[in-house]
Motif scaffolding. Structure first.
Motif, mmCIF file in Angstrom:
data_model
loop_
_atom_site.group_PDB
_atom_site.id
_atom_site.type_symbol
_atom_site.label_atom_id
_atom_site.label_comp_id
_atom_site.label_asym_id
_atom_site.label_seq_id
_atom_site.Cartn_x
_atom_site.Cartn_y
_atom_site.Cartn_z
ATOM 1 N N GLY A 128 15.957 -68.020 -21.532
ATOM 2 C CA GLY A 128 15.583 -67.611 -20.181
ATOM 3 C C GLY A 128 15.719 -68.745 -19.178
ATOM 4 O O GLY A 128 15.906 -69.911 -19.532
ATOM 5 N N ARG A 129 15.589 -68.404 -17.920
ATOM 6 C CA ARG A 129 15.747 -69.372 -16.829
ATOM 7 C C ARG A 129 14.756 -70.533 -16.924
ATOM 8 O O ARG A 129 15.044 -71.631 -16.488
ATOM 9 C CB ARG A 129 15.607 -68.658 -15.479
ATOM 10 C CG ARG A 129 15.883 -69.591 -14.303
ATOM 11 C CD ARG A 129 16.138 -68.908 -12.996
ATOM 12 N NE ARG A 129 17.324 -68.126 -12.852
ATOM 13 C CZ ARG A 129 18.583 -68.580 -12.865
ATOM 14 N NH1 ARG A 129 18.821 -69.832 -13.101
ATOM 15 N NH2 ARG A 129 19.595 -67.772 -12.652
ATOM 16 N N ASP A 130 13.584 -70.289 -17.513
ATOM 17 C CA ASP A 130 12.602 -71.368 -17.649
ATOM 18 C C ASP A 130 13.143 -72.536 -18.472
ATOM 19 O O ASP A 130 12.738 -73.677 -18.269
ATOM 20 C CB ASP A 130 11.311 -70.861 -18.303
ATOM 21 C CG ASP A 130 10.404 -70.143 -17.336
ATOM 22 O OD1 ASP A 130 10.658 -70.178 -16.112
ATOM 23 O OD2 ASP A 130 9.426 -69.532 -17.810
ATOM 24 N N GLN A 131 14.046 -72.268 -19.424
ATOM 25 C CA GLN A 131 14.586 -73.327 -20.271
ATOM 26 C C GLN A 131 15.933 -73.862 -19.768
ATOM 27 O O GLN A 131 16.643 -74.553 -20.483
ATOM 28 C CB GLN A 131 14.735 -72.846 -21.721
ATOM 29 C CG GLN A 131 13.421 -72.822 -22.479
ATOM 30 C CD GLN A 131 12.484 -71.744 -21.991
ATOM 31 O OE1 GLN A 131 12.836 -70.573 -21.939
ATOM 32 N NE2 GLN A 131 11.278 -72.130 -21.603
ATOM 33 N N VAL A 132 16.276 -73.563 -18.512
ATOM 34 C CA VAL A 132 17.524 -74.041 -17.897
ATOM 35 C C VAL A 132 17.216 -75.276 -17.056
ATOM 36 O O VAL A 132 16.176 -75.352 -16.382
ATOM 37 C CB VAL A 132 18.172 -72.925 -17.038
ATOM 38 C CG1 VAL A 132 19.379 -73.440 -16.273
ATOM 39 C CG2 VAL A 132 18.569 -71.756 -17.938
ATOM 40 N N PHE A 133 18.127 -76.237 -17.094
ATOM 41 C CA PHE A 133 17.989 -77.487 -16.354
ATOM 42 C C PHE A 133 17.955 -77.228 -14.850
ATOM 43 O O PHE A 133 18.535 -76.262 -14.360
ATOM 44 C CB PHE A 133 19.156 -78.421 -16.698
ATOM 45 C CG PHE A 133 18.977 -79.832 -16.223
ATOM 46 C CD1 PHE A 133 17.965 -80.630 -16.717
ATOM 47 C CD2 PHE A 133 19.834 -80.373 -15.273
ATOM 48 C CE1 PHE A 133 17.805 -81.945 -16.288
ATOM 49 C CE2 PHE A 133 19.687 -81.677 -14.834
ATOM 50 C CZ PHE A 133 18.666 -82.465 -15.341
ATOM 51 N N ALA A 134 17.273 -78.095 -14.112
ATOM 52 C CA ALA A 134 17.248 -78.039 -12.642
ATOM 53 C C ALA A 134 18.088 -79.216 -12.139
ATOM 54 O O ALA A 134 17.580 -80.319 -11.960
ATOM 55 C CB ALA A 134 15.813 -78.121 -12.126
ATOM 56 N N GLY A 135 19.375 -78.997 -11.979
ATOM 57 C CA GLY A 135 20.303 -80.042 -11.558
ATOM 58 C C GLY A 135 21.656 -79.814 -12.201
ATOM 59 O O GLY A 135 21.846 -78.859 -12.957
ATOM 60 N N PHE A 136 22.631 -80.676 -11.907
ATOM 61 C CA PHE A 136 23.988 -80.563 -12.459
ATOM 62 C C PHE A 136 24.600 -79.205 -12.159
ATOM 63 O O PHE A 136 25.408 -78.701 -12.933
ATOM 64 C CB PHE A 136 24.005 -80.798 -13.957
ATOM 65 C CG PHE A 136 23.822 -82.216 -14.424
ATOM 66 C CD1 PHE A 136 24.430 -82.665 -15.571
ATOM 67 C CD2 PHE A 136 23.032 -83.113 -13.728
ATOM 68 C CE1 PHE A 136 24.255 -83.969 -16.028
ATOM 69 C CE2 PHE A 136 22.850 -84.414 -14.163
ATOM 70 C CZ PHE A 136 23.460 -84.847 -15.313
ATOM 71 N N GLY A 137 24.192 -78.557 -11.064
ATOM 72 C CA GLY A 137 24.693 -77.234 -10.716
ATOM 73 C C GLY A 137 23.901 -76.096 -11.327
ATOM 74 O O GLY A 137 24.234 -74.932 -11.117
ATOM 75 N N CYS A 138 22.861 -76.404 -12.074
ATOM 76 C CA CYS A 138 22.019 -75.374 -12.683
ATOM 77 C C CYS A 138 20.684 -75.322 -11.941
ATOM 78 O O CYS A 138 20.206 -76.334 -11.431
ATOM 79 C CB CYS A 138 21.772 -75.687 -14.157
ATOM 80 S SG CYS A 138 23.253 -75.551 -15.171
ATOM 81 N N SER A 139 20.087 -74.144 -11.903
ATOM 82 C CA SER A 139 18.807 -74.012 -11.209
ATOM 83 C C SER A 139 17.828 -73.231 -12.087
ATOM 84 O O SER A 139 17.762 -72.019 -12.023
ATOM 85 C CB SER A 139 18.984 -73.322 -9.854
ATOM 86 O OG SER A 139 19.604 -72.060 -10.017
ATOM 87 N N PRO B 192 28.871 -75.889 -18.888
ATOM 88 C CA PRO B 192 29.855 -75.594 -17.850
ATOM 89 C C PRO B 192 29.949 -74.078 -17.635
ATOM 90 O O PRO B 192 29.767 -73.307 -18.585
ATOM 91 C CB PRO B 192 31.159 -76.153 -18.422
ATOM 92 C CG PRO B 192 30.727 -77.223 -19.380
ATOM 93 C CD PRO B 192 29.438 -76.692 -19.971
ATOM 94 N N PRO B 193 30.216 -73.634 -16.404
ATOM 95 C CA PRO B 193 30.314 -72.190 -16.134
ATOM 96 C C PRO B 193 31.289 -71.492 -17.078
ATOM 97 O O PRO B 193 32.369 -72.016 -17.371
ATOM 98 C CB PRO B 193 30.812 -72.130 -14.692
ATOM 99 C CG PRO B 193 30.363 -73.428 -14.087
ATOM 100 C CD PRO B 193 30.458 -74.429 -15.204
ATOM 101 N N GLY B 194 30.871 -70.327 -17.563
ATOM 102 C CA GLY B 194 31.718 -69.505 -18.411
ATOM 103 C C GLY B 194 31.687 -69.853 -19.887
ATOM 104 O O GLY B 194 32.278 -69.147 -20.703
ATOM 105 N N GLU B 195 31.014 -70.923 -20.266
ATOM 106 C CA GLU B 195 30.947 -71.321 -21.678
ATOM 107 C C GLU B 195 29.609 -70.926 -22.286
ATOM 108 O O GLU B 195 28.569 -71.065 -21.650
ATOM 109 C CB GLU B 195 31.124 -72.838 -21.825
ATOM 110 C CG GLU B 195 32.489 -73.332 -21.433
ATOM 111 C CD GLU B 195 32.663 -74.823 -21.688
ATOM 112 O OE1 GLU B 195 31.828 -75.431 -22.401
ATOM 113 O OE2 GLU B 195 33.651 -75.372 -21.169
ATOM 114 N N VAL B 196 29.657 -70.437 -23.518
ATOM 115 C CA VAL B 196 28.434 -70.163 -24.283
ATOM 116 C C VAL B 196 28.176 -71.384 -25.152
ATOM 117 O O VAL B 196 29.047 -71.808 -25.910
ATOM 118 C CB VAL B 196 28.588 -68.915 -25.186
ATOM 119 C CG1 VAL B 196 27.325 -68.705 -26.020
ATOM 120 C CG2 VAL B 196 28.909 -67.686 -24.359
ATOM 121 N N HIS B 197 26.998 -71.969 -25.006
ATOM 122 C CA HIS B 197 26.625 -73.125 -25.819
ATOM 123 C C HIS B 197 25.440 -72.782 -26.708
ATOM 124 O O HIS B 197 24.596 -71.957 -26.350
ATOM 125 C CB HIS B 197 26.278 -74.324 -24.934
ATOM 126 C CG HIS B 197 27.474 -75.011 -24.379
ATOM 127 N ND1 HIS B 197 27.508 -76.364 -24.158
ATOM 128 C CD2 HIS B 197 28.690 -74.537 -24.002
ATOM 129 C CE1 HIS B 197 28.694 -76.698 -23.670
ATOM 130 N NE2 HIS B 197 29.433 -75.606 -23.557
#
Length: 182
Positions: free
Chosen positions: A39-50, A132-137
């Protein structure tokens, strides 16, 4: 001689049966799941991610006998670096601790004595997903059971050094591999 061999063989079979009957070391979470998009809570805030950049809730059980501490890591093997990306490393989690609440990283909610190591974002706390956009990690969260109370590391220890020391000493490990794409 045969009787001694028979007794030794039966003792070995008994020991194996006891080990086989022991519950496996397990890692679980109320915020991430095996193979499921974080979920969004575990997404970085920076490097183009919010995102919220909050560490997930984690619980572990049935640690191997002899466990005196735990180490925790979160690693992205798919990062385009040639060596992956370390999102989180924690060592010296006391053996009586079996869970971390959501958002514990970098706060007083981290267990006393636990030490967060500088991650690949350059901070000593959890750093969320930001592929990076479009990649599943894949994001591999691993709890390691260790036979020592304190893992002695230099102040400038890298997550790779922590990984080496932890893997060399561990009694057992349990994992959850979550995913994220944007």
């Amino acid at each position: 001689m045969r009787r001694t061999s028979l007794i030794a063989g039966l003792a070995l079979v008994g020991a194996m049966a006891s080990a086989a009957g022991a519950a496996p070391f397990r890692l679980s979470s109320s915020t991430i799941a095996e193979g499921v998009q974080m979920g969004r809570d575990q997404v970085f805030a920076g490097f183009g991610c919010s995102g919220g950049n909050l560490s997930p809730q984690l619980s572990w059980s049935d640690a191997p006998e002899g466990t005196k501490s735990f180490a925790l890591s979160a690693y992205d093997p798919d990062a385009p670096t040639g060596s992956g990306w370390w999102h989180w490393s924690v060592v010296n989690i006391p053996a009586d601790v079996t869970a971390l609440e959501p958002g514990a990283s970098g706060t007083a909610a981290m267990p006393a004595g636990a030490r967060e190591i500088v991650n690949d974002y350059g901070v000593s706390s959890f750093g969320g997903a930001c592929p990076p956009p479009g990649e599943v990690h894949r994001y591999v969260f691993t709890i390691h059971a260790l036979p020592v109370e304190t893992l002695e590391l230099p102040e400038t220890a890298s997550p790779a050094l922590v990984g080496f020391m932890v893997n060399a000493a561990e009694l057992g490990r349990a994992r959850i591999t979550a995913v994220y794409t944007r």
